[in-house]
Design an enzyme around this catalytic site. Structure first.
Site, PDB file in Angstrom:
ATOM      1  N   TYR A  56      46.216  26.023  26.847  1.00 54.23           N
ATOM      2  CA  TYR A  56      47.491  25.218  27.459  1.00 54.23           C
ATOM      3  C   TYR A  56      48.856  25.677  26.654  1.00 54.23           C
ATOM      4  O   TYR A  56      49.722  26.080  27.202  1.00 54.23           O
ATOM      5  CB  TYR A  56      47.397  23.666  27.514  1.00 54.23           C
ATOM      6  CG  TYR A  56      46.469  23.316  28.911  1.00 54.23           C
ATOM      7  CD1 TYR A  56      46.899  23.488  30.117  1.00 54.23           C
ATOM      8  CD2 TYR A  56      45.187  23.153  28.544  1.00 54.23           C
ATOM      9  CE1 TYR A  56      46.064  23.399  31.214  1.00 54.23           C
ATOM     10  CE2 TYR A  56      44.354  23.055  29.741  1.00 54.23           C
ATOM     11  CZ  TYR A  56      44.852  22.860  30.989  1.00 54.23           C
ATOM     12  OH  TYR A  56      44.025  22.868  32.012  1.00 54.23           O
ATOM     13  N   HIS A 109      48.569  18.021  40.178  1.00 51.31           N
ATOM     14  CA  HIS A 109      47.683  18.210  38.985  1.00 51.31           C
ATOM     15  C   HIS A 109      48.253  18.192  37.734  1.00 51.31           C
ATOM     16  O   HIS A 109      48.048  18.807  36.617  1.00 51.31           O
ATOM     17  CB  HIS A 109      46.980  19.436  39.214  1.00 51.31           C
ATOM     18  CG  HIS A 109      45.882  19.642  40.237  1.00 51.31           C
ATOM     19  ND1 HIS A 109      45.272  20.634  40.842  1.00 51.31           N
ATOM     20  CD2 HIS A 109      45.396  18.500  40.858  1.00 51.31           C
ATOM     21  CE1 HIS A 109      44.409  20.458  41.691  1.00 51.31           C
ATOM     22  NE2 HIS A 109      44.584  18.968  41.791  1.00 51.31           N
ATOM     23  N   GLY A 175      48.847  29.952  49.486  1.00 52.01           N
ATOM     24  CA  GLY A 175      48.181  30.560  48.027  1.00 52.01           C
ATOM     25  C   GLY A 175      47.225  29.568  47.253  1.00 52.01           C
ATOM     26  O   GLY A 175      47.283  29.467  46.076  1.00 52.01           O
ATOM     27  N   SER A 177      42.855  28.442  47.153  1.00 53.09           N
ATOM     28  CA  SER A 177      41.625  28.998  47.666  1.00 53.09           C
ATOM     29  C   SER A 177      40.871  28.159  48.377  1.00 53.09           C
ATOM     30  O   SER A 177      39.680  28.304  48.597  1.00 53.09           O
ATOM     31  CB  SER A 177      40.728  29.421  46.359  1.00 53.09           C
ATOM     32  OG  SER A 177      40.608  28.358  45.480  1.00 53.09           O
ATOM     33  N   GLU A 203      44.140  36.241  50.742  1.00 55.02           N
ATOM     34  CA  GLU A 203      43.025  36.389  51.529  1.00 55.02           C
ATOM     35  C   GLU A 203      42.599  35.050  52.439  1.00 55.02           C
ATOM     36  O   GLU A 203      43.124  33.761  51.778  1.00 55.02           O
ATOM     37  CB  GLU A 203      41.941  36.379  50.733  1.00 55.02           C
ATOM     38  CG  GLU A 203      41.995  37.730  49.684  1.00 55.02           C
ATOM     39  CD  GLU A 203      41.107  37.830  48.583  1.00 55.02           C
ATOM     40  OE1 GLU A 203      40.256  36.721  48.228  1.00 55.02           O
ATOM     41  OE2 GLU A 203      41.058  38.975  47.881  1.00 55.02           O
TER      42      GLU A 203
HETATM   43  C1  BJW Z   1      47.822  34.893  46.820  1.00 54.76           C
HETATM   44  C2  BJW Z   1      48.569  35.804  46.128  1.00 54.76           C
HETATM   45  C3  BJW Z   1      49.311  36.142  46.602  1.00 54.76           C
HETATM   46  C4  BJW Z   1      46.684  35.221  44.994  1.00 54.76           C
HETATM   47  N1  BJW Z   1      49.883  35.702  47.612  1.00 54.76           N
HETATM   48  N2  BJW Z   1      48.383  34.268  47.872  1.00 54.76           N
HETATM   49  C5  BJW Z   1      31.739  18.365  45.478  1.00 54.76           C
HETATM   50  C6  BJW Z   1      32.424  18.349  46.706  1.00 54.76           C
HETATM   51  C7  BJW Z   1      33.779  17.813  46.686  1.00 54.76           C
HETATM   52  C8  BJW Z   1      34.326  17.728  45.641  1.00 54.76           C
HETATM   53  C9  BJW Z   1      33.788  17.506  44.401  1.00 54.76           C
HETATM   54  C10 BJW Z   1      32.585  18.003  44.373  1.00 54.76           C
HETATM   55  N3  BJW Z   1      31.880  17.993  42.880  1.00 54.76           N
HETATM   56  C11 BJW Z   1      33.285  17.510  42.234  1.00 54.76           C
HETATM   57  C12 BJW Z   1      34.274  17.350  43.077  1.00 54.76           C
HETATM   58  C13 BJW Z   1      35.521  16.879  42.716  1.00 54.76           C
HETATM   59  C14 BJW Z   1      36.137  18.134  41.883  1.00 54.76           C
HETATM   60  C15 BJW Z   1      35.998  19.356  42.747  1.00 54.76           C
HETATM   61  O1  BJW Z   1      36.928  19.809  43.620  1.00 54.76           O
HETATM   62  N4  BJW Z   1      35.245  20.209  42.065  1.00 54.76           N
HETATM   63  C16 BJW Z   1      35.051  21.450  43.134  1.00 54.76           C
HETATM   64  C17 BJW Z   1      34.770  22.505  41.957  1.00 54.76           C
HETATM   65  C18 BJW Z   1      33.937  21.419  43.977  1.00 54.76           C
HETATM   66  N5  BJW Z   1      37.780  17.553  42.016  1.00 54.76           N
HETATM   67  C19 BJW Z   1      38.032  16.749  40.956  1.00 54.76           C
HETATM   68  O2  BJW Z   1      37.327  16.378  40.070  1.00 54.76           O
HETATM   69  C20 BJW Z   1      39.416  16.246  41.016  1.00 54.76           C
HETATM   70  N6  BJW Z   1      39.712  14.952  41.052  1.00 54.76           N
HETATM   71  C21 BJW Z   1      39.002  14.027  41.946  1.00 54.76           C
HETATM   72  O3  BJW Z   1      38.481  14.667  42.962  1.00 54.76           O
HETATM   73  O4  BJW Z   1      39.165  12.703  41.556  1.00 54.76           O
HETATM   74  C22 BJW Z   1      38.608  11.872  42.724  1.00 54.76           C
HETATM   75  C23 BJW Z   1      39.267  11.615  43.860  1.00 54.76           C
HETATM   76  C24 BJW Z   1      38.517  11.434  44.914  1.00 54.76           C
HETATM   77  C25 BJW Z   1      39.284  11.290  46.206  1.00 54.76           C
HETATM   78  C26 BJW Z   1      40.672  11.280  46.305  1.00 54.76           C
HETATM   79  C27 BJW Z   1      41.269  11.504  44.915  1.00 54.76           C
HETATM   80  C28 BJW Z   1      40.658  11.603  44.056  1.00 54.76           C
HETATM   81  C29 BJW Z   1      40.494  16.812  40.038  1.00 54.76           C
HETATM   82  C30 BJW Z   1      40.648  18.455  40.258  1.00 54.76           C
HETATM   83  C31 BJW Z   1      41.493  18.988  39.066  1.00 54.76           C
HETATM   84  C32 BJW Z   1      41.741  20.623  39.053  1.00 54.76           C
HETATM   85  N7  BJW Z   1      42.327  20.600  37.825  1.00 54.76           N
HETATM   86  C33 BJW Z   1      42.707  22.091  37.700  1.00 54.76           C
HETATM   87  C34 BJW Z   1      43.374  22.342  36.388  1.00 54.76           C
HETATM   88  C35 BJW Z   1      44.776  21.786  36.177  1.00 54.76           C
HETATM   89  C36 BJW Z   1      45.592  22.079  35.293  1.00 54.76           C
HETATM   90  C37 BJW Z   1      45.617  23.707  35.198  1.00 54.76           C
HETATM   91  O5  BJW Z   1      46.493  24.418  35.775  1.00 54.76           O
HETATM   92  O6  BJW Z   1      44.957  24.188  34.050  1.00 54.76           O
HETATM   93  O7  BJW Z   1      43.531  22.532  38.913  1.00 54.76           O
HETATM   94  S1  BJW Z   1      41.405  23.356  38.165  1.00 54.76           S
HETATM   95  C38 BJW Z   1      42.475  24.704  39.001  1.00 54.76           C
HETATM   96  O8  BJW Z   1      42.255  24.684  40.360  1.00 54.76           O
HETATM   97  C39 BJW Z   1      43.999  23.995  38.882  1.00 54.76           C
HETATM   98  C40 BJW Z   1      44.372  24.403  40.334  1.00 54.76           C
HETATM   99  O9  BJW Z   1      45.287  23.377  40.878  1.00 54.76           O
HETATM  100  C41 BJW Z   1      43.084  24.230  41.252  1.00 54.76           C
HETATM  101  C42 BJW Z   1      43.141  24.843  42.465  1.00 54.76           C
HETATM  102  O10 BJW Z   1      43.306  26.381  42.195  1.00 54.76           O
HETATM  103  P1  BJW Z   1      44.184  27.253  43.447  1.00 54.76           P
HETATM  104  O11 BJW Z   1      45.515  26.730  43.120  1.00 54.76           O
HETATM  105  O12 BJW Z   1      43.805  27.190  44.596  1.00 54.76           O
HETATM  106  O13 BJW Z   1      44.104  28.912  42.786  1.00 54.76           O
HETATM  107  P2  BJW Z   1      42.801  29.618  42.851  1.00 54.76           P
HETATM  108  O14 BJW Z   1      42.942  30.755  41.787  1.00 54.76           O
HETATM  109  O15 BJW Z   1      41.489  29.117  43.291  1.00 54.76           O
HETATM  110  O16 BJW Z   1      43.359  30.575  44.309  1.00 54.76           O
HETATM  111  C43 BJW Z   1      44.183  31.179  44.189  1.00 54.76           C
HETATM  112  C44 BJW Z   1      44.714  31.610  45.706  1.00 54.76           C
HETATM  113  O17 BJW Z   1      45.857  32.404  45.831  1.00 54.76           O
HETATM  114  C45 BJW Z   1      43.517  32.649  46.383  1.00 54.76           C
HETATM  115  O18 BJW Z   1      43.122  32.190  47.416  1.00 54.76           O
HETATM  116  C46 BJW Z   1      44.128  33.982  46.455  1.00 54.76           C
HETATM  117  O19 BJW Z   1      43.775  34.657  47.779  1.00 54.76           O
HETATM  118  C47 BJW Z   1      45.632  33.614  46.796  1.00 54.76           C
HETATM  119  N8  BJW Z   1      46.545  34.367  46.183  1.00 54.76           N
HETATM  120  N9  BJW Z   1      47.550  35.954  45.087  1.00 54.76           N
HETATM  121  C48 BJW Z   1      49.343  34.733  48.282  1.00 54.76           C
HETATM  122  N10 BJW Z   1      50.424  37.049  45.699  1.00 54.76           N
END
Ligand code: BJW
Length: 233
Positions: A56, A109, A175, A177, A203
């Site tokens: 971080y 987040h 933007g 996934s 995508e």
């Molecule tokens: C472009 C571009 C360009 C590229 N132009 N586009 C099974 C089913 C359902 C849920 C779960 C499950 N098992 C576990 C869970 C829960 C879990 C979860 O979701 N797990 C999955 C892996 C399935 N979630 C949690 O634990 C969350 N908490 C939770 O659920 O609490 C209970 C609750 C229940 C009900 C209500 C409320 C709460 C917490 C999740 C925490 C995520 N943390 C992170 C790190 C944060 C700190 C840090 O930044 O380091 O958050 S992980 C990481 O992923 C980060 C991001 O915010 C997050 C999402 O990523 P994002 O932004 O989508 O990025 P990418 O890289 O994945 O995608 C990039 C996109 O951009 C792509 O689509 C490209 O195409 C696009 N792109 N260039 C436009 N130029």
């Protein structure tokens, strides 16, 4: 666009990609360089705090060198000019939406530029490293962690987000996934409440089929075009 009034916008790493900030799941992204279990879970932090604090610290320094891009600026323009309510929810922990001029950004987040004291619970603005174990400005304990939401932790301000999703006419996802919940479920929530849903992404996301419309391309082009459309320019 006349009947649209309240808008919820969800942004993800893709909106900051063209500012030089790494995404997570793209080729060469952060999860190719680090195991998610090691750097983005409370268990990983307990196992190896230096690894997590260093990860971080490196990203916090990079964010402060980055500048908002055309997508951030366009969203700020919409936020300033739109008559109805806009809630900008970001999964990003950078401050590029704020630096583009959006006053009220909901960081579900957490934020790079905050440190959270695990001893007294105080959140302090933080721009430097944490790996050196600096004292908390409030209580003096060396117990600061990044103020970010890891897997298994509860994202911030969920009540406010679900209230806005219940009351929006348009939900726009930019933007992200669609791989991480609960954010990945917002489109279905908005749709169930009668909102139109639009995805802007390089995508199709994992939940692309839930959107009424998907536009593919870089955020720096798609977002300004969409904002001009919304403002009738
Ligand atoms: C472009 C571009 C360009 C590229 N132009 N586009 C099974 C089913 C359902 C849920 C779960 C499950 N098992 C576990 C869970 C829960 C879990 C979860 O979701 N797990 C999955 C892996 C399935 N979630 C949690 O634990 C969350 N908490 C939770 O659920 O609490 C209970 C609750 C229940 C009900 C209500 C409320 C709460 C917490 C999740 C925490 C995520 N943390 C992170 C790190 C944060 C700190 C840090 O930044 O380091 O958050 S992980 C990481 O992923 C980060 C991001 O915010 C997050 C999402 O990523 P994002 O932004 O989508 O990025 P990418 O890289 O994945 O995608 C990039 C996109 O951009 C792509 O689509 C490209 O195409 C696009 N792109 N260039 C436009 N130029």
């Amino acid at each position: 666009m006349e009947r649209l009034r309240n808008i919820v916008i969800l942004t993800g790493a893709g909106v900051s990609a063209e500012s030089g900030i790494d995404t997570f799941r793209s080729a060469g992204g952060l999860w190719e360089q680090h195991r998610v279990e090691d750097v983005a879970t409370p268990e990983g932090f307990a196992r190896d705090p230096d690894l997590v604090l260093g990860f971080y610290d490196m990203r916090r320094a990079a964010v402060q060198q980055a500048e908002p891009n055309e997508a951030h600026h366009a969203l700020a323009r919409l936020d300033a000019a739109w008559d109805g309510d806009i809630l900008l929810v970001t999964q990003n922990i950078d401050d590029l939406h704020e630096r583009a001029g959006v006053a009220d950004v909901l960081h579900m987040h957490g934020e790079h530029l905050n440190a959270w004291c695990t001893a007294c619970g105080t959140r302090s603005r933080w721009t430097g490293p944490l790996i050196t174990r600096p004292p908390c400005p409030a209580c003096g304990e060396s117990a600061l962690r990044p103020d970010v939401v890891w897997f298994g932790e509860m994202p911030y301000q969920m009540e406010r987000i679900y209230a806005a999703l219940a009351d929006c006419d348009l939900f726009v996802s930019i933007g992200t996934s669609g791989a991480v919940y609960p954010a990945a479920g917002f489109v279905r929530e908005a749709k169930a409440n009668g909102a139109l849903t639009l995805e802007l992404n390089l995508e199709p996301s994992q939940g692309s089929h839930w959107f009424d419309e998907t536009r593919l391309g870089p955020a720096s082009e798609l977002v300004p075009d969409w904002v001009s459309e919304m403002l009738g320019e």
